[in-house]
Design an enzyme around this catalytic site. Structure first.
Site, mmCIF file in Angstrom:
data_model
loop_
_atom_site.group_PDB
_atom_site.id
_atom_site.type_symbol
_atom_site.label_atom_id
_atom_site.label_comp_id
_atom_site.label_asym_id
_atom_site.label_seq_id
_atom_site.Cartn_x
_atom_site.Cartn_y
_atom_site.Cartn_z
ATOM 1 N N ASP A 1 50.252 41.851 8.723
ATOM 2 C CA ASP A 1 50.767 40.588 9.246
ATOM 3 C C ASP A 1 50.861 39.635 8.060
ATOM 4 O O ASP A 1 49.920 38.909 7.732
ATOM 5 C CB ASP A 1 49.790 40.065 10.307
ATOM 6 C CG ASP A 1 50.261 38.754 10.908
ATOM 7 O OD1 ASP A 1 51.199 38.147 10.357
ATOM 8 O OD2 ASP A 1 49.672 38.338 11.926
ATOM 9 N N GLU B 1 63.892 40.537 -3.372
ATOM 10 C CA GLU B 1 64.188 39.805 -4.622
ATOM 11 C C GLU B 1 64.054 40.725 -5.829
ATOM 12 O O GLU B 1 63.034 41.414 -5.978
ATOM 13 C CB GLU B 1 63.207 38.622 -4.738
ATOM 14 C CG GLU B 1 63.550 37.665 -5.855
ATOM 15 C CD GLU B 1 62.548 36.512 -5.946
ATOM 16 O OE1 GLU B 1 61.983 36.107 -4.910
ATOM 17 O OE2 GLU B 1 62.336 36.036 -7.068
ATOM 18 N N HIS C 1 73.584 34.452 -20.472
ATOM 19 C CA HIS C 1 75.015 34.692 -20.544
ATOM 20 C C HIS C 1 75.484 35.074 -19.151
ATOM 21 O O HIS C 1 74.748 35.694 -18.390
ATOM 22 C CB HIS C 1 75.307 35.800 -21.550
ATOM 23 C CG HIS C 1 74.834 35.426 -22.913
ATOM 24 N ND1 HIS C 1 73.706 35.969 -23.466
ATOM 25 C CD2 HIS C 1 75.303 34.543 -23.790
ATOM 26 C CE1 HIS C 1 73.516 35.420 -24.642
ATOM 27 N NE2 HIS C 1 74.467 34.551 -24.862
HETATM 28 N N1 COA Z 1 62.622 48.006 -13.452
HETATM 29 C C1 COA Z 1 61.349 48.325 -13.240
HETATM 30 N N2 COA Z 1 60.385 48.206 -14.169
HETATM 31 C C2 COA Z 1 60.751 47.711 -15.358
HETATM 32 C C3 COA Z 1 62.080 47.347 -15.663
HETATM 33 C C4 COA Z 1 63.030 47.509 -14.630
HETATM 34 N N3 COA Z 1 64.301 47.205 -14.809
HETATM 35 N N4 COA Z 1 62.129 46.879 -16.916
HETATM 36 C C5 COA Z 1 60.871 46.949 -17.387
HETATM 37 N N5 COA Z 1 60.035 47.456 -16.462
HETATM 38 C C6 COA Z 1 58.588 47.667 -16.560
HETATM 39 C C7 COA Z 1 58.296 49.148 -16.725
HETATM 40 O O1 COA Z 1 57.065 49.431 -16.118
HETATM 41 C C8 COA Z 1 58.215 49.291 -18.215
HETATM 42 O O2 COA Z 1 57.353 50.316 -18.595
HETATM 43 P P1 COA Z 1 57.895 51.836 -18.716
HETATM 44 O O3 COA Z 1 59.103 51.774 -19.597
HETATM 45 O O4 COA Z 1 56.737 52.529 -19.312
HETATM 46 O O5 COA Z 1 58.217 52.311 -17.367
HETATM 47 C C9 COA Z 1 57.574 47.980 -18.628
HETATM 48 O O6 COA Z 1 58.103 46.997 -17.734
HETATM 49 C C10 COA Z 1 57.897 47.601 -20.035
HETATM 50 O O7 COA Z 1 59.279 47.770 -20.246
HETATM 51 P P2 COA Z 1 60.100 46.827 -21.234
HETATM 52 O O8 COA Z 1 61.478 47.358 -21.331
HETATM 53 O O9 COA Z 1 59.319 46.649 -22.486
HETATM 54 O O10 COA Z 1 60.123 45.449 -20.421
HETATM 55 P P3 COA Z 1 60.492 44.025 -20.979
HETATM 56 O O11 COA Z 1 59.355 43.520 -21.789
HETATM 57 O O12 COA Z 1 61.844 44.021 -21.572
HETATM 58 O O13 COA Z 1 60.497 43.157 -19.625
HETATM 59 C C11 COA Z 1 61.093 42.452 -17.447
HETATM 60 C C12 COA Z 1 61.505 43.293 -18.644
HETATM 61 C C13 COA Z 1 62.187 42.409 -16.424
HETATM 62 C C14 COA Z 1 59.868 43.037 -16.816
HETATM 63 C C15 COA Z 1 60.764 41.004 -17.970
HETATM 64 O O14 COA Z 1 61.919 40.460 -18.533
HETATM 65 C C16 COA Z 1 60.249 40.073 -16.934
HETATM 66 O O15 COA Z 1 59.065 40.062 -16.663
HETATM 67 N N6 COA Z 1 61.118 39.181 -16.400
HETATM 68 C C17 COA Z 1 60.720 38.146 -15.490
HETATM 69 C C18 COA Z 1 60.784 38.630 -14.104
HETATM 70 C C19 COA Z 1 60.152 37.629 -13.174
HETATM 71 O O16 COA Z 1 59.035 37.218 -13.356
HETATM 72 N N7 COA Z 1 60.918 37.231 -12.165
HETATM 73 C C20 COA Z 1 60.497 36.302 -11.211
HETATM 74 C C21 COA Z 1 59.746 36.956 -10.150
HETATM 75 S S1 COA Z 1 58.342 36.019 -9.811
#
Ligand code: COA
Length: 568
Positions: free
Chosen positions: A271, A81, A370
């Site tokens: 496991d 996921e 979007h």
């Molecule tokens: N892949 C991996 N790590 C990511 C990332 C990506 N595409 N985008 C953000 N991060 C992580 C990185 O660790 C990043 O730190 P770094 O730049 O020092 O490496 C940190 O998040 C902060 O980055 P930032 O761009 O400020 O993130 P954001 O605040 O825009 O958040 C998400 C992006 C995707 C993490 C956020 O939108 C989110 O938490 N979405 C919900 C996801 C979720 O919970 N899904 C359901 C699963 S239970």
């Protein structure tokens, strides 16, 4: 051994090879296993389970930024996921600015259950077992075993009555193993002695996956600034209350926690079904299924979270030793003990839980959701034509997508049938975004797996992501038309109708009464006044005439008037 720097900022912007190059603490074997696309050769797979026909590869990614118990950790996740690892890393980064996570774990004690049926007297049998506990433990631990040499082995024997059954719990310290085999072996070994001591019949003798003696705990504390403000904290507290009170929400809330715990378990060859079973049984231990985590605000207004759950994990034996990728993942983590692994998994579960709640409570319809949609009709294919199709998305005008990662692989369909692909904006940078132009490209792959990867007008489509605000927001309802004026239709002579209406008005009636009163008064008074005036006038004339008569100066006219008055 933890790493020197778990931050690896921008790690996610690299390609897999560049990411692996940053894992400098890994052995060449681990790096090779990670780059091998699954790591499991057919012979090994065939030894692991029965009737093997293939193996299934899952992506392994690394969550960054984790500080747990003051040390920095890179945590491998195996999961299908998207955004799980991003969300965990994101919360780990926020938590790191406030000191990171703390953990504590119970000793690695597993429970082996022995079911004794047809016991003549359960209280008596319980007393006998309690009296013999030391000798039974000595018997169980008197075997050549590394686990026992390292301080493990059976520590206690407990008796429970469940309905009419006597249930024995062997409490076994399994050290760094998950412990299923050791516990099952002990339960089997002691069964004949239990039958002899209780006079009953032993049926099941097997480990319990509700490892309530092997709890792992993690906690974290985040400032309002670190998590996004006081409103976000308030939202998270309300979201957590919902999960604590409602099993329907708790199931999803706990699934979010297990997104991390099971993914780490899977990556490290654990496991994970046992872990899931234990976690959900623990979530219902009070009699009502509830949240595995708790969230509160402390006196300084910081968000405090904690989690407690059974985590039966091991770093010796099982798939963690057999599977090359699992071995590589344990190498990435570099944990010293099963307890350390359990603590890290609990901390990652707590981070994942917070990441999901934060995303839910800060969900913003204005900037997200979007979407794009492309559709096509599968073409007629001759015998040598493509078997499957890959779908690519690019923002650049390229002539080939050869070195790009596909959005979807292995697409196919019946000739003439419709097919479509929808994509919705997510928080991830690589998702589609508002006001951006994208090209979607369908590339045919032939029977042998080859393609020219060329972008042609016929296999590509450009799409602009327009603002879809009104698809997710509903305009305020149109104000209702003003009510028709309260005037009935009077037909062709409206003035008459209005007059009739006016007759009904109180004021109109009052005015009418006044008018009529004035009119009638005038009708009576005016003739009286006229009469009075005429009488007065006659009196004056008569007086004048009398005077003229006396004086002898009466004119002919006056004489005629006097004569008229006589006949009036
Ligand atoms: N892949 C991996 N790590 C990511 C990332 C990506 N595409 N985008 C953000 N991060 C992580 C990185 O660790 C990043 O730190 P770094 O730049 O020092 O490496 C940190 O998040 C902060 O980055 P930032 O761009 O400020 O993130 P954001 O605040 O825009 O958040 C998400 C992006 C995707 C993490 C956020 O939108 C989110 O938490 N979405 C919900 C996801 C979720 O919970 N899904 C359901 C699963 S239970």
């Amino acid at each position: 051994m933890p790493v020197d720097d778990s931050c690896l900022s921008g790690f996610y912007r690299l390609d897999p090879e560049a990411r692996r190059a940053l894992l400098t603490h890994l052995s060449p074997e681990a790096l090779e296993a990670l780059s091998s696309g699954g790591g499991l050769d057919e012979a090994s797979a065939d030894r692991m389970i029965e009737n093997v026909v293939g193996s299934l590869a899952l992506p392994v990614g690394i969550a960054t930024h984790f500080i747990i118990d003051g040390k920095q950790w890179l945590i491998p996740f195996a999961v299908e996921e998207s955004s799980i690892i991003a969300a965990a890393s994101n919360i780990a980064k926020r938590a790191a600015s406030c000191g990171g996570f703390s953990t504590s774990c119970d000793e690695p004690l597993m429970i082996g259950q022995i079911q004794v049926l047809d016991v003549p007297s359960i209280p008596e049998a319980t007393s006998v077992i309690q009296a013999e506990e030391a000798s039974l433990i000595e018997f169980l631990n008197d075997i050549p075993s590394t686990m026992i040499q390292l301080g493990g082995g059976c520590k206690r024997i407990e008796c429970r009555q469940v309905e009419d059954m006597l249930i024995l719990h062997l409490i076994v310290d399994v050290r760094d193993a998950m412990g299923a085999n050791a516990v099952n072996t002990m339960a089997e070994r002691i069964a004949p002695r239990i039958e002899a001591l209780t006079g009953g019949r032993v049926l099941l003798r097997i480990l319990s996956n509700l490892a309530s003696e092997r709890l792992a705990r993690a906690s974290v504390r985040l400032s309002p600034d670190a998590i996004g403000g006081e409103d976000v904290i308030a939202g998270i507290i309300d979201a957590a209350r919902f999960a604590e009170a409602d099993p329907y929400r708790a199931a999803t809330h706990n699934k979010g926690i297990m997104n991390a715990i099971s993914a780490i378990g899977l990556a490290c060859g654990q496991d994970w079904r046992a872990i899931e079973a234990g976690a959900h049984a623990w979530a219902a231990i009070s009699g009502q299924y509830s949240s595995l985590s708790t969230w509160s605000i402390d006196d300084e207004g910081w968000l405090c979270g904690s989690i407690e759950l059974p985590l039966a994990v091991g770093i010796v034996g099982g798939a963690s030793k057999v599977h090359p990728v699992a071995r590589a993942c344990l190498e990435i983590l570099g944990v010293d003990s099963a307890q350390q692994l359990a603590g890290i998994m609990a901390a990652a579960g707590l981070a994942q839980n917070l990441g999901a709640m934060r995303a839910l409570v800060t969900f913003d319809n204005n900037s997200k959701l979007h979407s794009t949609r492309i559709s096509w009709i599968w073409p007629e294919i001759d015998e040598e034509g493509p078997l499957i199709w890959n779908l690519y998305r690019t923002q650049l005008t390229v002539s080939s997508v050869n070195f790009m990662a596909p959005l979807r692989t292995g697409l196919s369909g019946e000739a003439g049938e419709d097919a479509w692909f929808n994509e919705t904006e997510s928080g991830l940078r690589e998702s589609i975004h508002l006001e951006q132009y994208y090209y979607y490209v369908l590339i045919p792959i032939d029977v042998v797996g080859n393609s020219d990867y060329l972008v042609r007008p016929g296999n590509s489509r450009g799409i602009v992501v327009h603002d879809q605000y009104w698809s997710y927001h509903f305009p305020p309802p149109e104000p209702p038309p003003p009510p028709p004026p309260d005037v009935p239709y009077y037909g062709p002579s409206p003035w008459y109708g209005r007059l009739l209406d006016d007759f009904g008005m109180g004021r109109f009636q009052q005015a009418g009464m006044v008018f009529i009163a004035v009119f009638l008064t005038n009708l009576m008074l005016v003739p009286m006044m006229i009469n009075k005036y005429r009488v007065k006038k006659r009196k004056v004339r008569r007086e004048k005439a009398r005077k003229a008569k006396r004086d002898g100066t009466m004119s002919t006219d006056e004489f005629a008037d006097d004569f008229d008055d006589f006949f009036d």
